[in-house]
Design a protein around this motif. Structure first.
Motif, PDB file in Angstrom:
ATOM      1  N   LEU A  73       0.723  -1.568   0.241  1.00  0.00           N
ATOM      2  CA  LEU A  73       0.381  -0.548  -0.222  1.00  0.00           C
ATOM      3  C   LEU A  73       0.998   1.389  -0.016  1.00  0.00           C
ATOM      4  CD1 LEU A  73      -2.571  -0.827   2.191  1.00  0.00           C
ATOM      5  CD2 LEU A  73      -3.123  -1.073  -0.226  1.00  0.00           C
ATOM      6  N   PHE A  74       1.930   1.286   0.607  1.00  0.00           N
ATOM      7  CA  PHE A  74       2.851   2.389   0.885  1.00  0.00           C
ATOM      8  C   PHE A  74       3.838   2.258  -0.951  1.00  0.00           C
ATOM      9  CE2 PHE A  74       1.568   2.901   4.729  1.00  0.00           C
ATOM     10  CZ  PHE A  74       1.368   4.131   5.111  1.00  0.00           C
ATOM     11  N   PHE A  75       4.756   1.408  -0.918  1.00  0.00           N
ATOM     12  CA  PHE A  75       5.589   1.688  -1.706  1.00  0.00           C
ATOM     13  C   PHE A  75       4.952   0.472  -3.158  1.00  0.00           C
ATOM     14  CE2 PHE A  75       7.174   1.506   2.903  1.00  0.00           C
ATOM     15  CZ  PHE A  75       7.725   2.920   2.960  1.00  0.00           C
ATOM     16  N   GLY A  76       3.949   0.178  -3.202  1.00  0.00           N
ATOM     17  CA  GLY A  76       3.307  -0.210  -4.776  1.00  0.00           C
ATOM     18  C   GLY A  76       4.061  -1.795  -4.481  1.00  0.00           C
ATOM     19  N   TRP A  77       3.599  -2.649  -5.578  1.00  0.00           N
ATOM     20  CA  TRP A  77       3.476  -4.595  -5.652  1.00  0.00           C
ATOM     21  C   TRP A  77       4.787  -4.943  -6.400  1.00  0.00           C
ATOM     22  CZ3 TRP A  77       0.562  -5.796  -1.450  1.00  0.00           C
ATOM     23  CH2 TRP A  77      -0.923  -5.207  -1.002  1.00  0.00           C
ATOM     24  N   GLY A  78       5.380  -4.077  -6.528  1.00  0.00           N
ATOM     25  CA  GLY A  78       6.785  -4.768  -7.415  1.00  0.00           C
ATOM     26  C   GLY A  78       7.011  -6.257  -6.993  1.00  0.00           C
ATOM     27  N   PRO A  79       7.442  -6.842  -8.014  1.00  0.00           N
ATOM     28  CA  PRO A  79       8.319  -7.814  -7.308  1.00  0.00           C
ATOM     29  C   PRO A  79       9.333  -8.034  -6.136  1.00  0.00           C
ATOM     30  CG  PRO A  79       9.094  -7.809  -9.498  1.00  0.00           C
ATOM     31  CD  PRO A  79       7.696  -6.856  -9.078  1.00  0.00           C
ATOM     32  N   ALA A  80      10.320  -8.226  -5.620  1.00  0.00           N
ATOM     33  CA  ALA A  80      11.515  -8.995  -5.191  1.00  0.00           C
ATOM     34  C   ALA A  80      12.344  -7.750  -5.622  1.00  0.00           C
ATOM     35  CB  ALA A  80      11.197  -9.303  -3.474  1.00  0.00           C
ATOM     36  N   GLN A  81      13.153  -7.330  -5.434  1.00  0.00           N
ATOM     37  CA  GLN A  81      14.752  -7.219  -4.947  1.00  0.00           C
ATOM     38  C   GLN A  81      15.788  -7.961  -4.828  1.00  0.00           C
ATOM     39  OE1 GLN A  81      15.816  -3.175  -6.293  1.00  0.00           O
ATOM     40  NE2 GLN A  81      13.506  -2.739  -7.351  1.00  0.00           N
ATOM     41  N   SER A  82      16.606  -8.285  -5.341  1.00  0.00           N
ATOM     42  CA  SER A  82      17.570  -9.388  -4.160  1.00  0.00           C
ATOM     43  C   SER A  82      18.927  -8.293  -3.507  1.00  0.00           C
ATOM     44  CB  SER A  82      18.395 -10.136  -5.266  1.00  0.00           C
ATOM     45  OG  SER A  82      19.624 -10.647  -4.714  1.00  0.00           O
ATOM     46  N   PRO A  83      18.787  -8.240  -2.232  1.00  0.00           N
ATOM     47  CA  PRO A  83      20.183  -7.973  -1.775  1.00  0.00           C
ATOM     48  C   PRO A  83      21.524  -7.954  -2.468  1.00  0.00           C
ATOM     49  CG  PRO A  83      19.146  -8.471  -0.378  1.00  0.00           C
ATOM     50  CD  PRO A  83      18.496  -9.370  -1.256  1.00  0.00           C
ATOM     51  N   LEU A  84      21.364  -9.296  -3.203  1.00  0.00           N
ATOM     52  CA  LEU A  84      22.549  -9.586  -3.798  1.00  0.00           C
ATOM     53  C   LEU A  84      22.718  -8.742  -5.775  1.00  0.00           C
ATOM     54  CD1 LEU A  84      23.041 -12.796  -2.676  1.00  0.00           C
ATOM     55  CD2 LEU A  84      24.818 -10.513  -1.837  1.00  0.00           C
ATOM     56  N   GLY A  85      21.654  -8.204  -5.803  1.00  0.00           N
ATOM     57  CA  GLY A  85      21.519  -7.825  -7.358  1.00  0.00           C
ATOM     58  C   GLY A  85      20.475  -8.829  -7.829  1.00  0.00           C
ATOM     59  N   LEU A  87      17.329 -15.562  -0.879  1.00  0.00           N
ATOM     60  CA  LEU A  87      17.303 -13.903  -1.657  1.00  0.00           C
ATOM     61  C   LEU A  87      18.361 -13.617  -2.147  1.00  0.00           C
ATOM     62  CD1 LEU A  87      16.552 -11.511   1.638  1.00  0.00           C
ATOM     63  CD2 LEU A  87      15.059 -12.984   0.839  1.00  0.00           C
ATOM     64  N   GLY A  88      19.311 -14.911  -2.701  1.00  0.00           N
ATOM     65  CA  GLY A  88      19.816 -14.531  -3.756  1.00  0.00           C
ATOM     66  C   GLY A  88      19.750 -15.157  -4.975  1.00  0.00           C
ATOM     67  N   PRO A  89      20.821 -15.177  -6.251  1.00  0.00           N
ATOM     68  CA  PRO A  89      19.983 -15.576  -7.765  1.00  0.00           C
ATOM     69  C   PRO A  89      19.921 -17.327  -7.721  1.00  0.00           C
ATOM     70  CG  PRO A  89      22.254 -13.828  -7.758  1.00  0.00           C
ATOM     71  CD  PRO A  89      21.472 -14.344  -6.629  1.00  0.00           C
ATOM     72  N   ASN A  90      19.936 -17.614  -6.867  1.00  0.00           N
ATOM     73  CA  ASN A  90      19.835 -19.218  -6.521  1.00  0.00           C
ATOM     74  C   ASN A  90      19.949 -19.327  -5.357  1.00  0.00           C
ATOM     75  OD1 ASN A  90      19.929 -20.140  -9.307  1.00  0.00           O
ATOM     76  ND2 ASN A  90      22.101 -20.092  -8.938  1.00  0.00           N
ATOM     77  N   VAL A  91      18.799 -20.134  -5.069  1.00  0.00           N
ATOM     78  CA  VAL A  91      18.415 -20.587  -3.083  1.00  0.00           C
ATOM     79  C   VAL A  91      20.096 -21.345  -2.530  1.00  0.00           C
ATOM     80  CG1 VAL A  91      17.499 -21.431  -1.197  1.00  0.00           C
ATOM     81  CG2 VAL A  91      15.864 -20.485  -3.361  1.00  0.00           C
ATOM     82  N   VAL A  92      20.303 -21.724  -1.773  1.00  0.00           N
ATOM     83  CA  VAL A  92      21.825 -21.753  -1.135  1.00  0.00           C
ATOM     84  C   VAL A  92      21.382 -22.618   0.219  1.00  0.00           C
ATOM     85  CG1 VAL A  92      24.234 -22.292   0.038  1.00  0.00           C
ATOM     86  CG2 VAL A  92      23.223 -20.141  -1.910  1.00  0.00           C
ATOM     87  N   TRP A  93      20.865 -24.123   0.124  1.00  0.00           N
ATOM     88  CA  TRP A  93      20.249 -24.645   1.712  1.00  0.00           C
ATOM     89  C   TRP A  93      21.060 -24.533   2.299  1.00  0.00           C
ATOM     90  CZ3 TRP A  93      15.204 -24.509   1.088  1.00  0.00           C
ATOM     91  CH2 TRP A  93      14.754 -24.156  -0.429  1.00  0.00           C
ATOM     92  N   GLU A  94      22.622 -24.790   1.866  1.00  0.00           N
ATOM     93  CA  GLU A  94      23.856 -25.533   3.584  1.00  0.00           C
ATOM     94  C   GLU A  94      23.149 -25.105   4.692  1.00  0.00           C
ATOM     95  OE1 GLU A  94      24.498 -25.178   0.304  1.00  0.00           O
ATOM     96  OE2 GLU A  94      25.185 -26.402  -0.541  1.00  0.00           O
ATOM     97  N   ASP A  95      23.119 -23.585   4.930  1.00  0.00           N
ATOM     98  CA  ASP A  95      23.445 -23.294   5.747  1.00  0.00           C
ATOM     99  C   ASP A  95      21.497 -23.240   7.207  1.00  0.00           C
ATOM    100  OD1 ASP A  95      25.598 -22.669   6.180  1.00  0.00           O
ATOM    101  OD2 ASP A  95      25.420 -20.376   5.402  1.00  0.00           O
ATOM    102  N   MET A  96      21.106 -23.230   5.909  1.00  0.00           N
ATOM    103  CA  MET A  96      19.534 -23.917   6.263  1.00  0.00           C
ATOM    104  C   MET A  96      19.218 -24.552   7.037  1.00  0.00           C
ATOM    105  SD  MET A  96      17.219 -21.142   4.086  1.00  0.00           S
ATOM    106  CE  MET A  96      17.827 -21.662   3.016  1.00  0.00           C
ATOM    107  N   ALA A  97      19.454 -25.959   6.358  1.00  0.00           N
ATOM    108  CA  ALA A  97      20.278 -26.818   6.431  1.00  0.00           C
ATOM    109  C   ALA A  97      20.402 -26.998   7.136  1.00  0.00           C
ATOM    110  CB  ALA A  97      20.397 -27.912   5.609  1.00  0.00           C
ATOM    111  N   ARG A  98      21.169 -27.328   8.140  1.00  0.00           N
ATOM    112  CA  ARG A  98      22.318 -27.518   9.119  1.00  0.00           C
ATOM    113  C   ARG A  98      21.455 -25.901  10.548  1.00  0.00           C
ATOM    114  NH1 ARG A  98      26.682 -25.231   6.180  1.00  0.00           N
ATOM    115  NH2 ARG A  98      28.346 -27.112   5.470  1.00  0.00           N
ATOM    116  N   GLY A  99      21.114 -25.100  10.108  1.00  0.00           N
ATOM    117  CA  GLY A  99      20.802 -24.927  10.872  1.00  0.00           C
ATOM    118  C   GLY A  99      19.041 -24.904  11.751  1.00  0.00           C
ATOM    119  N   ALA A 100      18.337 -25.976  10.843  1.00  0.00           N
ATOM    120  CA  ALA A 100      17.200 -26.556  10.984  1.00  0.00           C
ATOM    121  C   ALA A 100      17.444 -27.907  11.343  1.00  0.00           C
ATOM    122  CB  ALA A 100      16.260 -27.210   9.505  1.00  0.00           C
ATOM    123  N   GLY A 101      18.309 -28.811  11.180  1.00  0.00           N
ATOM    124  CA  GLY A 101      19.077 -29.225  12.417  1.00  0.00           C
ATOM    125  C   GLY A 101      19.240 -29.381  13.101  1.00  0.00           C
ATOM    126  N   ILE A 102      19.839 -28.665  13.562  1.00  0.00           N
ATOM    127  CA  ILE A 102      20.137 -27.764  15.485  1.00  0.00           C
ATOM    128  C   ILE A 102      19.097 -27.584  15.993  1.00  0.00           C
ATOM    129  CG2 ILE A 102      21.264 -26.326  16.145  1.00  0.00           C
ATOM    130  CD1 ILE A 102      23.938 -26.286  14.437  1.00  0.00           C
TER     131      ILE A 102
END
Length: 319
Positions: free
Chosen positions: A187-199, A281-296
């Motif tokens: 509502l404030f800034f529009g409904w455009g698609p997300a932009q990646s912090p990595l470009g 949030l990158g061009p490709n999803v990197v699962w390694e750290d998320m998998a470790r975090g979910a397991g812990i």
């Protein structure tokens, strides 16, 4: 006056049949055996009852109000600010925080990501600790826990019902914040698609997919906080002690995680992978750290919930 009615042996008092008359007992015998009522432990302390209790508590209403107010306040602050977020430096918040801050006004999706990052380190932690840490300790503090068990409610059933409502309340809060922030940001800034912090930029479908990954990973990470808060809730009779103890655990873990000299042991801290969802949030999803975090997170939470069950099964709730 007492009057003998003759050979029947029946006695009347004041014109009424006495309770000891043989005919009265005959009628009672004709009723037949009384069937004992069947007790169903699973029907005591239903989820509906516990959910209503949760919704009527003032802390739940205040938490919901806070979640609803926070995104509009942040959006208004961005709208009134004279600084351009895209030119923000990395001072104070770190590189990742700066990147999300710089893209916060790019659209509803980026605003939701920034709100999730800003609230995740403390506000959401307190809310999860509140929902899961206050649930049993509050009944113990009000001296109503012993009466729940006298109804009787089985201890395992009581814990299961209260834990389910606590986790459900936490999940609703964790889902409500980014969804509501997405609506407010749109509502404030529009409904455009997300932009990646990595470009680069995501499509609308990719935007919803990345937001779902972020919310799902946050839900899994919250289990550690919920487990520790729930454990303290069955150990202590002070709700604030359970909530404060779980919050202090997160703060202590974050402090230790900032000490690089603790490598490689700090990767086993419960909050080391707290913001690993940034890898989605990158061009490709990197699962390694998320998998470790979910397991812990799953390992820690399983141990904490199991110990809470063991402790409460042996706890004296009468003293």
């Amino acid at each position: 006056m007492t009057e003998n009615t003759g050979g029947t042996g029946e006695v009347e008092t004041g014109g009424r049949a006495a309770a000891t008359r043989k005919g009265v007992h005959d009628r009672l015998d004709g009723i037949g055996p009384v069937q004992p009522s069947t007790f169903r432990p699973g029907r005591t302390l239903s989820l509906r009852v516990e959910a209503v209790r949760q919704l009527r508590r003032r802390r739940t209403q205040v938490a919901a109000l806070l979640l609803l107010v926070l995104p509009p306040v942040i959006a208004i602050a961005f709208s009134l600010s004279s600084d351009d977020p895209s030119t923000a430096g990395s001072d104070g918040g770190g590189r990742q925080n700066s990147a999300l801050y710089g893209l916060a006004t790019a659209g509803g999706a980026n605003f939701a990501l920034f709100t999730e990052f800003a609230a995740g380190s403390f506000l959401l932690t307190v809310l999860i600790a509140l929902f899961c840490g206050d649930t049993v300790a509050s009944d113990a503090g009000w001296a109503s826990l012993r009466y729940l068990l006298v109804i009787p409610v089985r201890r395992s059933h009581l814990l299961r019902q209260k834990l389910f409502i606590g986790l459900a309340s936490s999940a609703i809060a964790l889902i409500l914040l980014p969804v509501w922030a997405y609506v407010v940001g749109g509502l404030f800034f529009g409904w455009g698609p997300a932009q990646s912090p990595l470009g680069g930029e995501f499509t609308n479908g990719e935007t919803l997919q990345r937001l779902a990954i972020v919310v799902g990973y946050t839900l899994i990470q919250s289990l550690v906080i919920a487990g520790f808060a729930f454990l303290l809730s069955v150990v202590t009779d002070a709700p604030l002690g359970a909530v404060g103890g779980a919050t202090m655990l997160v703060i202590l873990s974050n402090i230790l995680d900032a000490i690089s000299a603790l490598d490689p042991y700090r990767q086993y801290l419960p909050t080391h992978y707290q913001f690993a969802w940034l890898d989605a949030l990158g061009p490709n999803v990197v699962w390694e750290d998320m998998a470790r975090g979910a397991g812990i997170s799953l390992i820690y939470s399983s141990v904490l919930f199991g110990f809470a069950w063991w402790w409460f099964g042996r706890k004296d709730v009468v003293s």
